[in-house]
Design a protein around this motif. Structure first.
Motif, PDB file in Angstrom:
ATOM      1  N   LYS A 126      -2.789   1.791   3.810  1.00  0.00           N
ATOM      2  CA  LYS A 126      -3.118   3.010   3.050  1.00  0.00           C
ATOM      3  C   LYS A 126      -3.574   4.130   3.966  1.00  0.00           C
ATOM      4  CE  LYS A 126      -2.543   0.761  -0.827  1.00  0.00           C
ATOM      5  NZ  LYS A 126      -1.515   1.027  -1.821  1.00  0.00           N
ATOM      6  N   SER A 149      -7.366   2.273  -8.214  1.00  0.00           N
ATOM      7  CA  SER A 149      -7.037   1.407  -7.088  1.00  0.00           C
ATOM      8  C   SER A 149      -7.279  -0.064  -7.380  1.00  0.00           C
ATOM      9  CB  SER A 149      -7.857   1.821  -5.872  1.00  0.00           C
ATOM     10  OG  SER A 149      -7.500   1.044  -4.751  1.00  0.00           O
ATOM     11  N   THR A 150      -6.477  -0.894  -6.702  1.00  0.00           N
ATOM     12  CA  THR A 150      -6.765  -2.322  -6.667  1.00  0.00           C
ATOM     13  C   THR A 150      -7.628  -2.639  -5.432  1.00  0.00           C
ATOM     14  OG1 THR A 150      -4.669  -2.731  -5.526  1.00  0.00           O
ATOM     15  CG2 THR A 150      -4.663  -2.967  -7.924  1.00  0.00           C
ATOM     16  N   ASN A 152      -7.578  -1.230  -1.863  1.00  0.00           N
ATOM     17  CA  ASN A 152      -7.303  -0.664  -0.538  1.00  0.00           C
ATOM     18  C   ASN A 152      -7.169   0.852  -0.549  1.00  0.00           C
ATOM     19  OD1 ASN A 152      -7.378  -2.888   1.194  1.00  0.00           O
ATOM     20  ND2 ASN A 152      -5.364  -3.571   0.496  1.00  0.00           N
ATOM     21  N   THR A 153      -6.484   1.373  -1.560  1.00  0.00           N
ATOM     22  CA  THR A 153      -6.363   2.841  -1.661  1.00  0.00           C
ATOM     23  C   THR A 153      -7.758   3.444  -1.722  1.00  0.00           C
ATOM     24  OG1 THR A 153      -4.258   2.682  -2.814  1.00  0.00           O
ATOM     25  CG2 THR A 153      -5.475   4.724  -3.105  1.00  0.00           C
ATOM     26  N   GLY A 253       3.826  -3.394  -5.336  1.00  0.00           N
ATOM     27  CA  GLY A 253       2.823  -3.290  -6.404  1.00  0.00           C
ATOM     28  C   GLY A 253       3.105  -2.038  -7.212  1.00  0.00           C
ATOM     29  N   ASN A 254       2.467  -0.939  -6.796  1.00  0.00           N
ATOM     30  CA  ASN A 254       2.708   0.343  -7.456  1.00  0.00           C
ATOM     31  C   ASN A 254       3.987   0.993  -6.909  1.00  0.00           C
ATOM     32  OD1 ASN A 254       1.678   1.862  -9.534  1.00  0.00           O
ATOM     33  ND2 ASN A 254       0.338   3.103  -8.255  1.00  0.00           N
ATOM     34  N   LEU A 255       4.545   0.412  -5.868  1.00  0.00           N
ATOM     35  CA  LEU A 255       5.851   0.742  -5.286  1.00  0.00           C
ATOM     36  C   LEU A 255       5.890   2.045  -4.497  1.00  0.00           C
ATOM     37  CD1 LEU A 255       8.078  -0.574  -8.216  1.00  0.00           C
ATOM     38  CD2 LEU A 255       7.560  -1.710  -6.059  1.00  0.00           C
ATOM     39  N   GLY A 256       4.723   2.530  -4.079  1.00  0.00           N
ATOM     40  CA  GLY A 256       4.679   3.707  -3.219  1.00  0.00           C
ATOM     41  C   GLY A 256       5.245   3.404  -1.840  1.00  0.00           C
ATOM     42  N   ASN A 257       4.891   2.261  -1.301  1.00  0.00           N
ATOM     43  CA  ASN A 257       5.352   1.934   0.046  1.00  0.00           C
ATOM     44  C   ASN A 257       6.874   1.756   0.074  1.00  0.00           C
ATOM     45  OD1 ASN A 257       4.045   1.889   2.480  1.00  0.00           O
ATOM     46  ND2 ASN A 257       3.848  -0.345   2.565  1.00  0.00           N
ATOM     47  N   THR A 391       0.478  -5.910   4.912  1.00  0.00           N
ATOM     48  CA  THR A 391      -0.082  -4.640   4.447  1.00  0.00           C
ATOM     49  C   THR A 391      -1.599  -4.545   4.581  1.00  0.00           C
ATOM     50  OG1 THR A 391       0.164  -5.704   2.302  1.00  0.00           O
ATOM     51  CG2 THR A 391       1.776  -3.999   2.870  1.00  0.00           C
TER      52      THR A 391
END
Ligand code: F0G
Length: 444
Positions: A126, A149-150, A152-153, A253-257, A391
């Motif tokens: 992140k 956030s879960t 890390n963000t 997860g949230n698919l940003g990466n 990650t």
């Protein structure tokens, strides 16, 4: 001047909309159609790709914060900042790639490498996106930043906001955040709101709050986050001598990466930094796999959220990923795929990554579990060149690791208890304070 005549602008990803916004507009999704936004550039590189590669590399030995950062030394490939003196950095990126012998053998691959994003300042990938996100918050004059956030963000945002001297508000699902991560957000001075719901509830709420207040939203729906996360892939290509691997494996997860990786590869290919595309393999946890379901479905126009996502890999316990459309685009342009893995597979893979002397948090271990499956089913060839992205750091979630090694790990959901077997557990030995007893116990 129209937005697209400037060097950088924001553009809606929906082909039939094409909404455009200036780079300094505070907008997260298209005001016309609600679509996701991309940072777009009229890249005007003064140097050839070959020359730029030399410049990127040379910056590593320059003693300025900007050049030493593993994000900003690639700044020509994310040129949205007009005043580089305002960049907020903790020296992120520059993460290692490790050969992993045990993990390769476990996955039945000839070779396997891990790019370890857990080696970042706050221990997760992140940071790559937060240096760019918080820099944009400062450029916009935002008094405060916020995210759901879960774990890390929020840890990363809290750190970068503290560096920038702006307030941070994090919204997390109560009792579902690993201790390593929660402790970081508290220590870095963020206001932590523990919500009695799941990540998807927190995400919905914080998006509404960001629309109604001054809070600047720093989830990966924010296109500037993804610009920084592109540097994970740019740096990986540099480490590979600009020869892409066959496969890049990452957790979803949230698919940003996934979205950022696809954008980085697309842009690097277009600009001539690489001459072929690696394939992306996104791995989800079985109990939180809406993107897997979408990918397996014949209708890819609608993602069906999972109301009660369940996994001990809490980082990816997400049922309604916001960036799924960008992630699907990333798979389209890389001939990518999605796989899912069980809780037991994640736990065992994590222990194996530990045996390599590397270690990672549970969500990251989904990569090895997924790779093993994809090799077993013949999708990945055993001689393929594979890089998996770890990650987050092992130290993020100590309770999980100790639970596994002491046969005390289970996915609990109401009355349901799904225990994990410590197949590769390294159980501690308890003895009395007596040399002979210790010799007997250790068979010395
Ligand atoms: N791995 C780790 C360690 C993560 O923290 C996350 C996401 C992912 C993988 C998935 O990445 O969302 O880009 O697909 N963590 C977010 C958070 C959701 O709030 O920390 P993604």
């Amino acid at each position: 001047m129209k937005a697209d005549e400037k060097k950088a602008f924001l553009r809606c990803i929906e082909a039939d909309c094409d909404g455009r916004y200036a780079i300094d507009e505070r907008v997260y999704t298209c005001r016309r159609c609600g679509g996701l936004l991309d940072a777009q550039y009229a890249f005007n590189l003064a140097n050839s790709p070959g020359e730029m590669k030399g410049i990127f590399k040379a910056r590593r030995s320059v003693d300025t914060e900007l050049d030493r950062s593993g994000v900003w030394r690639f700044r020509e490939l994310l040129p949205f900042v007009s005043d580089l003196s305002k960049v907020v950095t903790l020296g992120e990126g520059n993460t290692p790639i490790y050969e992993a012998r045990w993990s390769a053998e476990y996955a039945e691959l000839d070779e396997l490498r891990f790019k370890h994003q857990g080696m970042n300042p706050t221990g997760s990938f992140k940071d790559n996106g937060m240096t760019t996100g918080v820099t944009q918050a400062v450029a916009l004059g935002a008094p405060a930043v916020a995210c759901a956030s879960t774990g890390n963000t929020s840890a990363s945002m809290a750190a970068y906001a503290a560096r920038a001297g702006i307030r941070a508000f994090v919204f997390i699902p109560a009792d579902q955040i690993a201790y390593g991560k929660l402790s970081q957000s508290l220590e870095f001075g963020a206001k932590v709101v523990e919500m009695e719901g799941n990540f998807d509830d927190a995400m919905r709420l914080v998006r509404e709050l960001a629309d109604e207040t001054d809070l600047y939203l720093l989830n990966s729906i924010n296109p500037f986050r993804l610009e920084g996360q592109k540097a994970i892939i740019i740096e990986m290509m540099e480490q590979c001598g600009w020869e892409p691997p066959d496969w890049i494996v990452l957790p979803g997860g949230n698919l940003g990466n996934t979205s950022a990786f696809g954008k980085a590869l697309h842009e690097m290919k277009k600009l001539g930094f690489i001459d072929r595309m690696p394939r992306l393999a996104v791995i989800q946890a079985e109990g939180a796999a809406p993107f897997y379901d979408l990918f397996a479905s014949s209708d890819k126009t609608v993602l069906h959220p999972i109301a009660r996502p369940a996994t001990l890999a809490t980082a990816i316990r997400i049922g309604n990923p916001v960036s799924w459309k960008k992630a699907l685009r990333a798979l389209d342009c890389t001939d990518g795929i999605v796989e899912r893995v069980t809780e037991q597979e994640i736990a065992d893979a994590k222990a194996i990554i530990g045996r390599d002397g590397i270690g990672c948090e549970p969500a990251s271990a989904a990569t090895l579990a997924g790779t093993k499956r994809l090799v077993a089913t013949g999708v990945i060839d055993s001689s393929a060149n594979v890089i998996a992205v770890l990650t987050g750091s092992l130290l993020k979630d100590p309770s999980y690791t100790i639970g596994y090694h002491t046969d005390n790990l289970a996915l609990e959901d109401g009355a349901m208890r799904n225990p994990i077997k410590g197949l590769f557990a390294n159980r501690p030995i308890r003895t009395v304070v007596n040399k002979d007893a210790i010799k007997r116990a250790l068979v010395l």
